[in-house]
Motif scaffolding. Structure first.
Motif, PDB file in Angstrom:
ATOM      1  N   GLU B  20     168.912 -48.039  36.017  1.00  0.00           N
ATOM      2  CA  GLU B  20     170.241 -48.004  36.613  1.00  0.00           C
ATOM      3  C   GLU B  20     171.248 -47.310  35.713  1.00  0.00           C
ATOM      4  O   GLU B  20     171.013 -47.088  34.546  1.00  0.00           O
ATOM      5  CB  GLU B  20     170.743 -49.428  36.829  1.00  0.00           C
ATOM      6  N   TYR B  21     172.372 -47.087  36.257  1.00  0.00           N
ATOM      7  CA  TYR B  21     173.498 -46.510  35.529  1.00  0.00           C
ATOM      8  C   TYR B  21     174.072 -47.618  34.658  1.00  0.00           C
ATOM      9  O   TYR B  21     174.628 -48.583  35.157  1.00  0.00           O
ATOM     10  CB  TYR B  21     174.540 -46.068  36.563  1.00  0.00           C
ATOM     11  N   PRO B  22     173.879 -47.522  33.336  1.00  0.00           N
ATOM     12  CA  PRO B  22     174.289 -48.660  32.515  1.00  0.00           C
ATOM     13  C   PRO B  22     175.796 -48.659  32.296  1.00  0.00           C
ATOM     14  O   PRO B  22     176.467 -47.661  32.556  1.00  0.00           O
ATOM     15  CB  PRO B  22     173.565 -48.419  31.209  1.00  0.00           C
ATOM     16  N   ASP B  23     176.283 -49.771  31.832  1.00  0.00           N
ATOM     17  CA  ASP B  23     177.678 -49.876  31.467  1.00  0.00           C
ATOM     18  C   ASP B  23     177.901 -49.059  30.207  1.00  0.00           C
ATOM     19  O   ASP B  23     177.394 -49.376  29.147  1.00  0.00           O
ATOM     20  CB  ASP B  23     178.000 -51.340  31.203  1.00  0.00           C
ATOM     21  N   LEU B  24     178.623 -47.975  30.338  1.00  0.00           N
ATOM     22  CA  LEU B  24     178.777 -47.094  29.183  1.00  0.00           C
ATOM     23  C   LEU B  24     180.008 -47.420  28.360  1.00  0.00           C
ATOM     24  O   LEU B  24     180.405 -46.660  27.501  1.00  0.00           O
ATOM     25  CB  LEU B  24     178.851 -45.632  29.641  1.00  0.00           C
ATOM     26  N   LYS B  25     180.626 -48.557  28.640  1.00  0.00           N
ATOM     27  CA  LYS B  25     181.833 -48.871  27.881  1.00  0.00           C
ATOM     28  C   LYS B  25     181.514 -49.047  26.414  1.00  0.00           C
ATOM     29  O   LYS B  25     180.474 -49.530  26.029  1.00  0.00           O
ATOM     30  CB  LYS B  25     182.490 -50.135  28.436  1.00  0.00           C
ATOM     31  N   ASN B  26     182.456 -48.650  25.629  1.00  0.00           N
ATOM     32  CA  ASN B  26     182.257 -48.731  24.199  1.00  0.00           C
ATOM     33  C   ASN B  26     182.867 -50.019  23.680  1.00  0.00           C
ATOM     34  O   ASN B  26     184.070 -50.188  23.671  1.00  0.00           O
ATOM     35  CB  ASN B  26     182.945 -47.519  23.561  1.00  0.00           C
ATOM     36  N   ASN B  27     181.991 -50.937  23.237  1.00  0.00           N
ATOM     37  CA  ASN B  27     182.512 -52.191  22.702  1.00  0.00           C
ATOM     38  C   ASN B  27     182.507 -52.187  21.182  1.00  0.00           C
ATOM     39  O   ASN B  27     183.007 -53.087  20.545  1.00  0.00           O
ATOM     40  CB  ASN B  27     181.659 -53.352  23.190  1.00  0.00           C
ATOM     41  N   ALA B  28     181.886 -51.184  20.613  1.00  0.00           N
ATOM     42  CA  ALA B  28     181.766 -51.148  19.153  1.00  0.00           C
ATOM     43  C   ALA B  28     182.974 -50.421  18.559  1.00  0.00           C
ATOM     44  O   ALA B  28     183.702 -49.721  19.251  1.00  0.00           O
ATOM     45  CB  ALA B  28     180.489 -50.418  18.778  1.00  0.00           C
ATOM     46  N   ASP B  29     183.162 -50.588  17.269  1.00  0.00           N
ATOM     47  CA  ASP B  29     184.228 -49.887  16.567  1.00  0.00           C
ATOM     48  C   ASP B  29     183.924 -48.399  16.471  1.00  0.00           C
ATOM     49  O   ASP B  29     184.817 -47.578  16.314  1.00  0.00           O
ATOM     50  CB  ASP B  29     184.336 -50.432  15.142  1.00  0.00           C
ATOM     51  N   LEU B  30     182.645 -48.090  16.493  1.00  0.00           N
ATOM     52  CA  LEU B  30     182.203 -46.716  16.329  1.00  0.00           C
ATOM     53  C   LEU B  30     180.980 -46.542  17.225  1.00  0.00           C
ATOM     54  O   LEU B  30     180.053 -47.344  17.171  1.00  0.00           O
ATOM     55  CB  LEU B  30     181.817 -46.497  14.860  1.00  0.00           C
ATOM     56  N   ALA B  31     180.996 -45.522  18.074  1.00  0.00           N
ATOM     57  CA  ALA B  31     179.884 -45.332  19.005  1.00  0.00           C
ATOM     58  C   ALA B  31     179.695 -43.852  19.259  1.00  0.00           C
ATOM     59  O   ALA B  31     180.650 -43.080  19.248  1.00  0.00           O
ATOM     60  CB  ALA B  31     180.173 -46.047  20.321  1.00  0.00           C
ATOM     61  N   MET B  32     178.447 -43.452  19.440  1.00  0.00           N
ATOM     62  CA  MET B  32     178.148 -42.053  19.690  1.00  0.00           C
ATOM     63  C   MET B  32     177.556 -41.888  21.088  1.00  0.00           C
ATOM     64  O   MET B  32     176.733 -42.691  21.505  1.00  0.00           O
ATOM     65  CB  MET B  32     177.155 -41.554  18.637  1.00  0.00           C
ATOM     66  N   PHE B  33     178.034 -40.879  21.796  1.00  0.00           N
ATOM     67  CA  PHE B  33     177.497 -40.561  23.109  1.00  0.00           C
ATOM     68  C   PHE B  33     177.036 -39.118  23.114  1.00  0.00           C
ATOM     69  O   PHE B  33     177.700 -38.266  22.529  1.00  0.00           O
ATOM     70  CB  PHE B  33     178.573 -40.717  24.189  1.00  0.00           C
ATOM     71  N   LEU B  34     175.918 -38.859  23.767  1.00  0.00           N
ATOM     72  CA  LEU B  34     175.445 -37.482  23.899  1.00  0.00           C
ATOM     73  C   LEU B  34     175.297 -37.174  25.382  1.00  0.00           C
ATOM     74  O   LEU B  34     174.842 -38.025  26.158  1.00  0.00           O
ATOM     75  CB  LEU B  34     174.102 -37.324  23.183  1.00  0.00           C
ATOM     76  N   LYS B  35     175.721 -35.989  25.780  1.00  0.00           N
ATOM     77  CA  LYS B  35     175.566 -35.559  27.172  1.00  0.00           C
ATOM     78  C   LYS B  35     174.886 -34.214  27.151  1.00  0.00           C
ATOM     79  O   LYS B  35     175.408 -33.272  26.551  1.00  0.00           O
ATOM     80  CB  LYS B  35     176.947 -35.382  27.833  1.00  0.00           C
ATOM     81  N   GLN B  36     173.734 -34.129  27.773  1.00  0.00           N
ATOM     82  CA  GLN B  36     172.997 -32.878  27.706  1.00  0.00           C
ATOM     83  C   GLN B  36     172.531 -32.443  29.084  1.00  0.00           C
ATOM     84  O   GLN B  36     171.980 -33.255  29.845  1.00  0.00           O
ATOM     85  CB  GLN B  36     171.783 -33.072  26.797  1.00  0.00           C
ATOM     86  N   SER B  37     172.746 -31.169  29.407  1.00  0.00           N
ATOM     87  CA  SER B  37     172.293 -30.695  30.714  1.00  0.00           C
ATOM     88  C   SER B  37     170.778 -30.558  30.706  1.00  0.00           C
ATOM     89  O   SER B  37     170.203 -29.962  29.791  1.00  0.00           O
ATOM     90  CB  SER B  37     172.952 -29.354  31.057  1.00  0.00           C
ATOM     91  N   VAL B  38     170.123 -31.158  31.698  1.00  0.00           N
ATOM     92  CA  VAL B  38     168.670 -31.043  31.854  1.00  0.00           C
ATOM     93  C   VAL B  38     168.404 -30.625  33.301  1.00  0.00           C
ATOM     94  O   VAL B  38     169.337 -30.474  34.082  1.00  0.00           O
ATOM     95  CB  VAL B  38     167.958 -32.382  31.521  1.00  0.00           C
ATOM     96  N   GLU B  39     167.130 -30.464  33.635  1.00  0.00           N
ATOM     97  CA  GLU B  39     166.812 -29.955  34.974  1.00  0.00           C
ATOM     98  C   GLU B  39     167.442 -30.767  36.108  1.00  0.00           C
ATOM     99  O   GLU B  39     168.013 -30.235  37.039  1.00  0.00           O
ATOM    100  CB  GLU B  39     165.285 -29.943  35.163  1.00  0.00           C
ATOM    101  N   LYS B  40     167.328 -32.088  35.974  1.00  0.00           N
ATOM    102  CA  LYS B  40     167.751 -32.937  37.096  1.00  0.00           C
ATOM    103  C   LYS B  40     169.188 -33.423  36.998  1.00  0.00           C
ATOM    104  O   LYS B  40     169.580 -34.379  37.646  1.00  0.00           O
ATOM    105  CB  LYS B  40     166.841 -34.152  37.182  1.00  0.00           C
ATOM    106  N   GLY B  41     169.965 -32.856  36.113  1.00  0.00           N
ATOM    107  CA  GLY B  41     171.351 -33.311  35.987  1.00  0.00           C
ATOM    108  C   GLY B  41     171.763 -33.405  34.533  1.00  0.00           C
ATOM    109  O   GLY B  41     171.641 -32.431  33.791  1.00  0.00           O
ATOM    110  N   ILE B  42     172.188 -34.596  34.131  1.00  0.00           N
ATOM    111  CA  ILE B  42     172.643 -34.771  32.753  1.00  0.00           C
ATOM    112  C   ILE B  42     171.883 -35.927  32.127  1.00  0.00           C
ATOM    113  O   ILE B  42     171.713 -36.985  32.740  1.00  0.00           O
ATOM    114  CB  ILE B  42     174.159 -35.095  32.729  1.00  0.00           C
ATOM    115  N   LEU B  43     171.431 -35.700  30.887  1.00  0.00           N
ATOM    116  CA  LEU B  43     170.818 -36.782  30.129  1.00  0.00           C
ATOM    117  C   LEU B  43     171.918 -37.412  29.279  1.00  0.00           C
ATOM    118  O   LEU B  43     172.526 -36.754  28.434  1.00  0.00           O
ATOM    119  CB  LEU B  43     169.713 -36.220  29.226  1.00  0.00           C
ATOM    120  N   TYR B  44     172.203 -38.674  29.571  1.00  0.00           N
ATOM    121  CA  TYR B  44     173.236 -39.402  28.826  1.00  0.00           C
ATOM    122  C   TYR B  44     172.563 -40.278  27.775  1.00  0.00           C
ATOM    123  O   TYR B  44     171.595 -40.981  28.076  1.00  0.00           O
ATOM    124  CB  TYR B  44     174.018 -40.326  29.761  1.00  0.00           C
TER     125      TYR B  44
END
Lengths: 327, 327
Positions: B20-44
């Motif tokens: 599922e689409y997880p809760d992407l909220k940032n609860n930490a003081d420091l958090a890293m997110f990556l967004k990459q275009s792949v064949e079927k859309g975006i890899l988060y």
């Protein structure tokens, strides 16, 4: 000198060479000292407070007590360590953590010694959020207990030696990074020093890397001797005879054998053979060294003897064992 | 995808793939997110609290505000960034630091974007012992001021771009290490995260590596346009014509030229040529790239043209300049 030791020396960027004997007192919470035998005596290097200072002087190995804890580690060669009234010979990869009350000296005859001093306050601060329990964190727990000792006169130290006779690259990488961070005034250095210090101590708790043995000097004489004996056998990877034991520990081998049997039900030979088998298993399952290389590292007289020793104890050949257990 | 981006993906050890689409909220003081275009859309990918979570979904680029500061950096390819009502195209090595009040979105069409979120409390804690002055620490100072803004409605952001069109290996190494430390629960990780975060921000202050430009959205329209114009020229390494400017900034080139002259006394062509010369000098003195490679990187039409351009402006040939100025 091995490549690592050479690299360590080369990496001392912008060192200050002092003509005089500088004040080597440690005023920082965390400081690194290096002592290396060179042609004209000893090259002393002091890395702390964003600075590196080095100088050459005669071999200096006076008995002393520290104001901080001391982690010492032999980077290369041989160092004679005196702790209270006993002398020990340490080889590459071996080391100690000493509490402040131990009177000791290091005699670097032909080697390269690293000493890391850390204050009690520093240790308390960096471990504040860590749940230190003796079973999960034996080394952290040892250091913490030294600090809690209210009588203030218990003398104890912790000795460690590599489980396999190979350079521990991970430990060296952390030491390298720690040295870099102690030598710089860059932003973030103090956080990185703390993190790397914790990683270093944590590596000592990894049983695949180090044998660790905490020793209380005021324990009974028999316990103390048994600890010295088992630690000696472990450090030799089980390659000891009763004659070696007698020669190196200066006690009658019959007497030591009796003490060990009383303590754990095993003779010296049996105990040594078990340690040896254990190391062989570890090298087979975690490295890609050849059987010949393992034979040499563990100082078996021949591949053939190693093969028979292993097969008799384990029921299968070394190669078979590797095929079944390799990571 | 370049090798670094590939490595970054491979290094995600033990990731948890969620259906599922997880809760992407940032609860930490420091958090890293990556967004990459792949064949079927975006890899988060989400790296925080000692965990890595990733999932694939459709391209999602809704306008939003953050609860934390956001540092974004294009690891590879192209990202369309919308800040308030303006759209910008970002390329490899470019990025932004946004304060919380900026409404924005990232559209990763064909690229790999890294986002680092950090809370105001985290920033205050890690910089407590740093003397932040605008002249010595422009980036730290920008972030600190955002926090001190009591009216609470100033919208500002900081844009940065590489001074030379080459991958910034040092910046990438720190990002790599930071990702590793965010993904682990090992002892010492929180100290190492803090130290690495400070090192990362400090690298942005290195003028040999990055051009940095702080932009206040509520500044006068003319100032804002001049800032956009000069930042555009800098990001293009001076390789722009007045027609490019008109096309990409959607303003009449005559008008922009007048504004720039009023602000700094230089025409667009003059300003662009100076930036171009400056980059050429830097590549000659700090890298070992050939003249041909520099010609290509700075998009001169030919080596011959580069030679004449350089010689006319600098008085000596590129090779001569290198011989005299190489580090």
């Amino acid at each position: 000198m091995d490549k690592y030791a050479e690299k360590m020396l080369r990496s001392l960027e912008n060192p200050v060479q002092t003509g005089e004997y500088p004040d080597l007192k440690n005023n920082a919470d965390l400081a690194m000292f290096l002592k290396q035998s060179v042609e004209k005596g000893i090259l002393y290097t002091n890395v702390q407070d964003g600075k590196i200072v080095y100088f050459t002087a005669e071999n200096y190995s006076q008995m002393h007590q520290n104001t901080a804890y001391e982690l010492m580690y032999v980077l290369d060669g041989t160092v004679i360590k005196q702790i209270e009234d006993k002398k020990y010979t340490l080889h590459t990869g071996e080391g100690y953590i000493l509490n402040r009350r131990i009177t000791h000296s290091d005699d670097v005859q032909d080697g390269f010694l690293l000493v890391l001093d850390f204050s009690e306050e520093f240790f308390r601060e960096v471990t504040r959020s860590i749940d230190i329990r003796e079973d999960t964190h034996p080394v952290f727990s040892f250091i913490e207990k030294c600090g809690q000792d209210s009588s203030g006169w218990r003398k104890s130290y912790l000795e460690f030696s590599p489980t396999v006779p190979l350079p521990n690259e991970q430990f060296r990488t952390v030491l390298d990074s720690l040295q870099q961070e102690l030598a710089t005034k860059k932003i973030g250095a103090s956080f990185l020093q703390k993190g790397l210090f914790l990683r270093l101590v944590e590596l000592l708790e990894n049983k695949k890397m180090f044998n660790v043995n905490a020793i209380d000097i005021h324990s009974g004489k028999e316990d103390f001797l048994v600890e010295r004996l088992t630690s000696y056998i472990v450090r030799k990877y089980g390659n000891v005879s009763r004659r070696d034991v007698e020669k190196d520990l200066h006690y009658n081998d019959e007497y030591l054998n009796r003490l060990l049997k009383k303590a754990c039900g095993k003779t010296i030979s049996r105990y040594a053979a078990e340690i040896r088998l254990d190391r062989a298993r570890q090298l087979l399952s975690t490295t890609s060294l050849t059987i010949g290389e393992i034979t040499n590292l563990l100082e078996f007289s021949s591949e053939n003897y190693f093969y028979h020793f292993f097969k008799k104890a384990e029921g299968i050949s070394p190669s078979r064992y590797r095929a079944e257990h390799h990571d």
